[in-house]
Write a protein that holds these residues in place. Sequence first.
Motif, PDB file in Angstrom:
ATOM      1  N   PHE A   1      33.208  31.960  44.976  1.00  0.00           N
ATOM      2  CA  PHE A   1      33.866  33.039  45.717  1.00  0.00           C
ATOM      3  C   PHE A   1      35.360  32.726  45.718  1.00  0.00           C
ATOM      4  N   GLU A   2      36.177  33.697  45.311  1.00  0.00           N
ATOM      5  CA  GLU A   2      37.620  33.478  45.192  1.00  0.00           C
ATOM      6  C   GLU A   2      38.386  34.528  45.980  1.00  0.00           C
ATOM      7  N   GLU A   3      39.507  34.085  46.560  1.00  0.00           N
ATOM      8  CA  GLU A   3      40.386  35.072  47.189  1.00  0.00           C
ATOM      9  C   GLU A   3      41.818  34.581  47.221  1.00  0.00           C
ATOM     10  N   LYS A   4      42.716  35.561  47.235  1.00  0.00           N
ATOM     11  CA  LYS A   4      44.148  35.303  47.329  1.00  0.00           C
ATOM     12  C   LYS A   4      44.623  35.888  48.648  1.00  0.00           C
TER      13      LYS A   4
ATOM     14  N   THR B   1      48.939  33.158  48.183  1.00  0.00           N
ATOM     15  CA  THR B   1      49.688  34.355  47.779  1.00  0.00           C
ATOM     16  C   THR B   1      49.174  34.889  46.452  1.00  0.00           C
ATOM     17  N   GLN B   2      49.502  36.132  46.199  1.00  0.00           N
ATOM     18  CA  GLN B   2      49.072  36.783  44.961  1.00  0.00           C
ATOM     19  C   GLN B   2      49.679  36.105  43.735  1.00  0.00           C
ATOM     20  N   GLY B   3      50.863  35.497  43.865  1.00  0.00           N
ATOM     21  CA  GLY B   3      51.527  34.858  42.736  1.00  0.00           C
ATOM     22  C   GLY B   3      50.909  33.529  42.334  1.00  0.00           C
ATOM     23  N   GLN B   4      50.108  32.931  43.200  1.00  0.00           N
ATOM     24  CA  GLN B   4      49.497  31.648  42.881  1.00  0.00           C
ATOM     25  C   GLN B   4      48.257  31.844  42.019  1.00  0.00           C
TER      26      GLN B   4
END
Length: 183
Positions: free
Chosen positions: A31-34, A10-13
Amino acid sequence: MNIGYARVSTQGQDLTQQRSALTEAACNRVFEEKVSGARKDRPELGRMLDHLRPGDVIVVTRLDRLARSTSDLLGITERIKDAGAGLRSLAEPWADTTSPAGKMILTVFAGIADFERSLILERTSSGRAAAKARGVRFGPPSSLTLEQIAHARELIEREGKPVAAIARLLGVHRATLYRALAA
């Protein structure tokens, strides 16, 4: 080259812990993603897989950051292998395709997943056969009732009407009428 992949659901993490673990593992690029792992469309994962070159090693903090299921993991691992690259998990040392033992473990997983797929297909097939034996019909409902088919047969045989005209009258394609008459 070590390439890191970090993901949170999630965006909050926060990605800070994964990012620092991957930096300590000497990853040249991360490489990172939410995004939820349940989503098939993970843009950064796709970019990373497209970026792979022979000899690269994908490093993840844990396998659940990379894949949502065993079959998903095996599919991703196959793409990594096809690129001539390897996979290493920091939390699961057995998941290291750069070592012979890690390759063997993932091969065993692939065999188990294949076995599971075979069992599912077998259960599905026997379930369909049992349902057919009980009289269950599969596919879309018939376009024509038994009465319509009998009426069409009568019009063709007794009155000599063309099949195309009868099909138009019943609102179906000629092929549908031919199949119904043949059955």
